[in-house]
Enzyme design. Structure first.
Site, short mmCIF file in Angstrom:
data_model
loop_
_atom_site.label_atom_id
_atom_site.label_comp_id
_atom_site.label_asym_id
_atom_site.label_seq_id
_atom_site.Cartn_x
_atom_site.Cartn_y
_atom_site.Cartn_z
N SER A 129 0.85 -1.19 0.00
CA SER A 129 0.00 0.00 0.00
C SER A 129 0.88 1.24 0.00
CB SER A 129 -0.91 0.01 1.23
OG SER A 129 -1.59 1.25 1.36
N TYR A 142 -1.58 -0.11 10.59
CA TYR A 142 -1.77 -0.55 9.21
C TYR A 142 -0.54 -0.18 8.38
CZ TYR A 142 -3.77 -1.02 4.53
OH TYR A 142 -4.00 -1.38 3.22
#
Length: 243
Positions: A129, A142
Site C-alpha cells: 500500500s 496498518y
C-alpha cells in the site's frame, strides 16, 4: 498448467486477480474466509478452486498447502483496523492487524518458498500500500504492516533471485474495495469514492497479469498504481482519510 494461489480472494483486488488469472489460463487456488463467496466465485469463473479457511489458523493453512504445487503466490489478504489515534487502539485490533497483514503472509511464504527453490522458479507477489511508503495520521499499525511487507519483499528478493524466483510488491493507491466496510458507514464510503476517481480492483489485476506474462529473465520488483486524478482527503467524523 501454471498454478496461482491468491489469498483474500473473496472480494476486491483478490477476487479481481483470481478472475483475471483464470481468464488468462492459470489454474487458480482462491483462498479466503467465506465459503459462500468462494463457491460463488467458482460458479461464475472456470479454472478456480476455492480454499475456505482462516488465514491465521496455522494448522489449517499448513494442511491446505500439503501436496499443492504453487507456481505463483499472491499474498493479498489484509484488513484495516478502526481508524483513530494509536494511543486509543484496542490491543486486539493491533494483534489482528499484525497477524493478518504480516504474520500470515510471512508464514504462507515460508510454506511455499522451499518448493519454488527446489524447482528454481516461481513468482511471489505482495499487495502492499502507499500507506507503507507515505504514512499519515490514524493509520499507524496498518502502515507499519505494509512497510514491513515492503521490507520483507525486498530482502526476500535479494535472497531468492539467484534461484530464479521473482518477487514483486504491488503498491496501490486508493482502490474502491470493501477494505473500509467494517469501519466506515455507507455514507462515509460513498463520499470516499465519489466521482469514480479511485482505482478499481480490475485495474490492479490487469497489471498483475501483465507482470506475470514477462519472460523469466525480466522482473518487476515493485509497481505503484495510483489514481490519475488526485484524490482529495475526505474529512469523516473529524478524521482525515488519505489515499
Amino acid at each position: 498448467m501454471t498454478t496461482a494461489l491468491i489469498t483474500g480472494a473473496t472480494s476486491g483486488i483478490g477476487r479481481a486477480m483470481a478472475v483475471a488469472l483464470a481468464e488468462a489460463g492459470y489454474e487458480v487456488y482462491a483462498l479466503g474466509r467465506s465459503e459462500v463467496a468462494l463457491n460463488e466465485l467458482r460458479a461464475t469463473q472456470r479454472g478456480i478452486t476455492p480454499i475456505a479457511l482462516e488465514l491465521t489458523d496455522r494448522d489449517s493453512l499448513h494442511a491446505s498447502m500439503s501436496g499443492l504445487q504453487v507456481d505463483v503466490l499472491i499474498n493479498n489478504a489484509g484488513i484495516m483496523p478502526p481508524l483513530g489515534a494509536f494511543a486509543d487502539m484496542a490491543v486486539s485490533d493491533i494483534d489482528s492487524t499484525l497477524e493478518v497483514n504480516l504474520s500470515a503472509a510471512v508464514l504462507l511464504t515460508r510454506l511455499v518458498v522451499p518448493q519454488m527453490r527446489e524447482r528454481q522458479s516461481g513468482h511471489i507477489l505482495f499487495t502492499g500500500s502507499t500507506a507503507g511508503h507515505a504514512p499519515s495520521p490514524n493509520f499507524a499499525v496498518y502502515s507499519a504492516t505494509k512497510a514491513a511487507i515492503s521490507a520483507f519483499a525486498a530482502s526476500l528478493r535479494a535472497e531468492l533471485s539467484p534461484a530464479g524466483i521473482r518477487i514483486t510488491e504491488i503498491v496501490p493507491g486508493r482502490v474502491e474495495t470493501q477494505l473500509y466496510r467494517d469501519i466506515l458507514d455507507s455514507e462515509a464510503r460513498q463520499a470516499m469514492y465519489a466521482g469514480r476517481l479511485s482505482l478499481q480492483p480490475e485495474d490492479v489485476a490487469k497489471i498483475v497479469v501483465a507482470v506475470l506474462a514477462l519472460p523469466p529473465a525480466a522482473a518487476v520488483t515493485r509497481f505503484d498504481i495510483l489514481p490519475t486524478r488526485p484524490v482529495a482527503p475526505i474529512n469523516i467524523n473529524s478524521r482525515v482519510l488519505k489515499p
